[in-house]
Design a protein around this motif. Structure first.
Motif, PDB file in Angstrom:
ATOM      1  N   ARG A   1      -4.120  -5.233  -0.346  1.00 53.04           N
ATOM      2  CA  ARG A   1      -2.867  -4.496  -0.215  1.00 53.04           C
ATOM      3  C   ARG A   1      -1.981  -4.880  -1.396  1.00 53.04           C
ATOM      4  NH1 ARG A   1       0.128  -2.397   4.124  1.00 53.04           N
ATOM      5  NH2 ARG A   1      -1.726  -2.726   5.381  1.00 53.04           N
ATOM      6  N   ARG A   2      -1.275  -3.901  -1.932  1.00 52.23           N
ATOM      7  CA  ARG A   2      -0.406  -4.202  -3.064  1.00 52.23           C
ATOM      8  C   ARG A   2       0.853  -3.352  -2.965  1.00 52.23           C
ATOM      9  NH1 ARG A   2      -1.731  -4.398  -9.516  1.00 52.23           N
ATOM     10  NH2 ARG A   2       0.254  -5.360  -9.968  1.00 52.23           N
ATOM     11  N   SER A   3       2.000  -3.965  -3.169  1.00 53.93           N
ATOM     12  CA  SER A   3       3.262  -3.217  -3.172  1.00 53.93           C
ATOM     13  C   SER A   3       3.895  -3.294  -4.554  1.00 53.93           C
ATOM     14  CB  SER A   3       4.247  -3.800  -2.158  1.00 53.93           C
ATOM     15  OG  SER A   3       3.770  -3.590  -0.858  1.00 53.93           O
TER      16      SER A   3
ATOM     17  N   SER B   1      11.792   5.571  -7.327  1.00 55.46           N
ATOM     18  CA  SER B   1      12.495   6.125  -6.161  1.00 55.46           C
ATOM     19  C   SER B   1      12.466   5.192  -4.948  1.00 55.46           C
ATOM     20  CB  SER B   1      11.840   7.450  -5.786  1.00 55.46           C
ATOM     21  OG  SER B   1      10.456   7.239  -5.570  1.00 55.46           O
ATOM     22  N   GLY B   2      11.802   4.066  -5.030  1.00 54.57           N
ATOM     23  CA  GLY B   2      11.721   3.189  -3.868  1.00 54.57           C
ATOM     24  C   GLY B   2      10.603   2.177  -3.998  1.00 54.57           C
ATOM     25  N   ARG B   3       9.744   2.112  -2.978  1.00 54.47           N
ATOM     26  CA  ARG B   3       8.658   1.121  -2.987  1.00 54.47           C
ATOM     27  C   ARG B   3       7.373   1.769  -2.499  1.00 54.47           C
ATOM     28  NH1 ARG B   3       8.236  -3.947  -4.177  1.00 54.47           N
ATOM     29  NH2 ARG B   3       7.009  -5.433  -2.968  1.00 54.47           N
ATOM     30  N   LEU B   4       6.303   1.500  -3.247  1.00 55.03           N
ATOM     31  CA  LEU B   4       4.995   2.074  -2.912  1.00 55.03           C
ATOM     32  C   LEU B   4       4.064   0.944  -2.489  1.00 55.03           C
ATOM     33  CD1 LEU B   4       3.020   4.553  -2.989  1.00 55.03           C
ATOM     34  CD2 LEU B   4       2.469   3.855  -5.321  1.00 55.03           C
ATOM     35  N   THR B   5       3.427   1.108  -1.339  1.00 53.12           N
ATOM     36  CA  THR B   5       2.425   0.136  -0.892  1.00 53.12           C
ATOM     37  C   THR B   5       1.081   0.842  -0.826  1.00 53.12           C
ATOM     38  OG1 THR B   5       4.058  -1.093   0.364  1.00 53.12           O
ATOM     39  CG2 THR B   5       1.751  -1.452   0.956  1.00 53.12           C
ATOM     40  N   PHE B   6       0.099   0.213  -1.434  1.00 50.57           N
ATOM     41  CA  PHE B   6      -1.255   0.779  -1.466  1.00 50.57           C
ATOM     42  C   PHE B   6      -2.181  -0.191  -0.738  1.00 50.57           C
ATOM     43  CE2 PHE B   6      -5.421   0.987  -3.702  1.00 50.57           C
ATOM     44  CZ  PHE B   6      -5.782   2.264  -3.280  1.00 50.57           C
ATOM     45  N   ALA B   7      -2.904   0.323   0.244  1.00 50.34           N
ATOM     46  CA  ALA B   7      -3.862  -0.516   0.979  1.00 50.34           C
ATOM     47  C   ALA B   7      -5.254   0.075   0.807  1.00 50.34           C
ATOM     48  CB  ALA B   7      -3.485  -0.571   2.453  1.00 50.34           C
TER      49      ALA B   7
ATOM     50  N   ARG C   1     -24.021   3.149   0.965  1.00 48.12           N
ATOM     51  CA  ARG C   1     -22.715   3.599   0.452  1.00 48.12           C
ATOM     52  C   ARG C   1     -21.598   2.650   0.872  1.00 48.12           C
ATOM     53  NH1 ARG C   1     -23.118  10.173   1.273  1.00 48.12           N
ATOM     54  NH2 ARG C   1     -24.947  10.400  -0.031  1.00 48.12           N
ATOM     55  N   LEU C   2     -20.570   2.619   0.059  1.00 46.31           N
ATOM     56  CA  LEU C   2     -19.374   1.853   0.371  1.00 46.31           C
ATOM     57  C   LEU C   2     -18.372   2.825   0.990  1.00 46.31           C
ATOM     58  CD1 LEU C   2     -17.868  -0.881   0.023  1.00 46.31           C
ATOM     59  CD2 LEU C   2     -17.106  -0.038  -2.209  1.00 46.31           C
ATOM     60  N   ALA C   3     -18.059   2.597   2.273  1.00 46.71           N
ATOM     61  CA  ALA C   3     -17.083   3.468   2.956  1.00 46.71           C
ATOM     62  C   ALA C   3     -15.693   2.906   2.696  1.00 46.71           C
ATOM     63  CB  ALA C   3     -17.372   3.489   4.449  1.00 46.71           C
ATOM     64  N   VAL C   4     -14.815   3.738   2.165  1.00 43.02           N
ATOM     65  CA  VAL C   4     -13.495   3.271   1.737  1.00 43.02           C
ATOM     66  C   VAL C   4     -12.393   3.999   2.517  1.00 43.02           C
ATOM     67  CG1 VAL C   4     -11.907   3.066  -0.220  1.00 43.02           C
ATOM     68  CG2 VAL C   4     -14.374   2.836  -0.596  1.00 43.02           C
ATOM     69  N   ASP C   5     -11.412   3.218   2.985  1.00 38.40           N
ATOM     70  CA  ASP C   5     -10.193   3.791   3.564  1.00 38.40           C
ATOM     71  C   ASP C   5      -9.033   3.378   2.667  1.00 38.40           C
ATOM     72  OD1 ASP C   5     -11.044   4.996   6.111  1.00 38.40           O
ATOM     73  OD2 ASP C   5     -11.724   2.948   6.526  1.00 38.40           O
ATOM     74  N   GLU C   6      -8.278   4.362   2.213  1.00 35.88           N
ATOM     75  CA  GLU C   6      -7.125   4.068   1.358  1.00 35.88           C
ATOM     76  C   GLU C   6      -5.855   4.581   2.026  1.00 35.88           C
ATOM     77  OE1 GLU C   6      -8.839   4.425  -3.200  1.00 35.88           O
ATOM     78  OE2 GLU C   6      -7.821   6.127  -2.343  1.00 35.88           O
ATOM     79  N   GLU C   7      -4.782   3.900   1.736  1.00 38.29           N
ATOM     80  CA  GLU C   7      -3.489   4.387   2.244  1.00 38.29           C
ATOM     81  C   GLU C   7      -2.420   4.184   1.169  1.00 38.29           C
ATOM     82  OE1 GLU C   7      -1.741   3.429   6.371  1.00 38.29           O
ATOM     83  OE2 GLU C   7      -0.530   2.260   4.958  1.00 38.29           O
ATOM     84  N   HIS C   8      -1.687   5.245   0.867  1.00 36.85           N
ATOM     85  CA  HIS C   8      -0.485   5.149   0.033  1.00 36.85           C
ATOM     86  C   HIS C   8       0.716   5.310   0.970  1.00 36.85           C
ATOM     87  CE1 HIS C   8      -3.248   6.191  -3.285  1.00 36.85           C
ATOM     88  NE2 HIS C   8      -2.354   5.673  -4.092  1.00 36.85           N
ATOM     89  N   ARG C   9       1.650   4.404   0.874  1.00 34.55           N
ATOM     90  CA  ARG C   9       2.863   4.470   1.713  1.00 34.55           C
ATOM     91  C   ARG C   9       4.065   4.380   0.773  1.00 34.55           C
ATOM     92  NH1 ARG C   9       3.817   3.085   7.317  1.00 34.55           N
ATOM     93  NH2 ARG C   9       1.554   2.959   7.535  1.00 34.55           N
ATOM     94  N   LEU C  10       4.786   5.493   0.657  1.00 38.32           N
ATOM     95  CA  LEU C  10       5.928   5.546  -0.272  1.00 38.32           C
ATOM     96  C   LEU C  10       7.218   5.560   0.534  1.00 38.32           C
ATOM     97  CD1 LEU C  10       7.030   5.889  -3.150  1.00 38.32           C
ATOM     98  CD2 LEU C  10       6.755   8.370  -2.875  1.00 38.32           C
ATOM     99  N   ARG C  11       8.022   4.506   0.350  1.00 38.59           N
ATOM    100  CA  ARG C  11       9.306   4.432   1.069  1.00 38.59           C
ATOM    101  C   ARG C  11      10.436   4.739   0.091  1.00 38.59           C
ATOM    102  NH1 ARG C  11      11.905   2.726   5.453  1.00 38.59           N
ATOM    103  NH2 ARG C  11      10.029   2.315   6.634  1.00 38.59           N
ATOM    104  N   GLU C  12      11.211   5.770   0.432  1.00 34.87           N
ATOM    105  CA  GLU C  12      12.355   6.161  -0.406  1.00 34.87           C
ATOM    106  C   GLU C  12      13.571   6.207   0.498  1.00 34.87           C
ATOM    107  OE1 GLU C  12      10.233   9.760  -1.644  1.00 34.87           O
ATOM    108  OE2 GLU C  12      10.634   9.183  -3.717  1.00 34.87           O
ATOM    109  N   GLY C  13      14.429   5.183   0.452  1.00 33.63           N
ATOM    110  CA  GLY C  13      15.563   5.096   1.387  1.00 33.63           C
ATOM    111  C   GLY C  13      15.031   5.003   2.804  1.00 33.63           C
TER     112      GLY C  13
END
Ligand SMILES: C[S@@+](CC[C@H](N)C(=O)[O-])C[C@H]1O[C@@H](n2cnc3c(N)ncnc32)[C@H](O)[C@@H]1O
Length: 249
Positions: free
Chosen positions: A159-161, A166-172, A183-195
């Protein structure tokens, strides 16, 4: 964003370099070692945000970057403008690439794991071969099957923030290796917080890793000779193979 598109390459292409900031020098060294000298021609196949393409142009090489993502190519174009170098950027699918030109070297880093089907792997290696001049080189990097299986057998995440304008982005990121499919099964999440607002984009996809034998067989089938493989360290550990090969002169 079209259905199935990886947000990392499209909706959040603007944040790619904030999240992937590992040094470019090891790859530049690998590519330059295969070049005939200064002012060589290089095709960066799957150039993404142009991290390597622009650095090679800054070093005096004549670089073309190809990628399927318009958004990543836009970032690459901005990077080239800021560095005041010319890089010829082309939006194309590597499976059907036909630039009607060859280069002293074709470089392809971190791209071929995205190809899941045998026919696509064969098509891309065939296309890359057509873009290497006679006597020229191909330098590529893939995920090693066994090393990836060891590393991700039980599932591993990160996880990286980062602060963005415009705010803060967290990528998991979470990967789990499936031995049945290889195969490598990958789950990604982008979480963008703006205010007070938050946008969450999740994406699940697979990568298919490479064994040294498959790599040798496919390079051979595409007409390459003098194939040399060496283990290499990627962003998440020592789970890569770097291959260099020649097109007969
Ligand atoms: C993990 S990124 C690596 C980018 C760059 N080589 C680097 O090392 O920073 C993979 C790139 O391959 C591109 N790509 C994947 N499949 C492709 C295809 N079939 N044709 C063109 N580009 C492709 C993606 O759009 C993405 O930019």
């Amino acid at each position: 964003m079209a259905e199935g598109e990886r947000p990392f390459y499209h909706r959040f292409a603007w944040a790619y370099d904030l999240l992937v900031d590992d040094p470019v020098e090891p790859w530049l060294r690998a590519v330059e070692a295969a070049l005939p000298g200064p002012r060589a021609t290089v095709l960066d196949a799957g150039c993404g945000t142009g991290r390597h393409a622009v650095a090679l142009a800054v070093r005096g090489h004549v670089v073309t970057g190809v990628d399927a993502s318009r958004e990543l190519l836009d970032v690459a174009g901005d990077r080239a403008r800021r560095a005041a170098v010319a890089v010829h950027l082309v939006r194309a699918d590597l499976r059907t690439l036909d630039l009607a030109a060859t280069a002293d070297a074709v470089a392809c880093r971190g791209v071929l794991n995205d190809l899941l089907e045998d026919r696509d792997r064969a098509a891309v290696l065939g296309a890359l071969a057509r873009h290497v001049r006679q006597g020229g080189a191909l330098v590529l990097d893939v995920r090693d099957h066994d090393a990836t299986a060891r590393r991700y057998g039980a599932g591993t995440g990160s996880r990286r923030s980062v602060d963005v304008e415009s705010g803060r982005l967290t990528f998991a990121w979470r990967g789990r290796f499936d031995r049945r499919t290889g195969r490598l099964a990958v789950d990604e999440e982008h979480r963008l917080r703006e205010g007070d607002a938050e946008e969450v984009v999740r994406h699940a996809f697979a990568m298919r890793c490479w064994s040294p034998q498959e790599l040798r067989d496919r390079l051979d089938a595409a007409g390459f000779t003098a194939v040399a493989l060496r283990p290499a360290t990627g962003r998440r550990g020592a789970d890569r193979i770097v291959a260099t090969a020649r097109r007969p002169g």
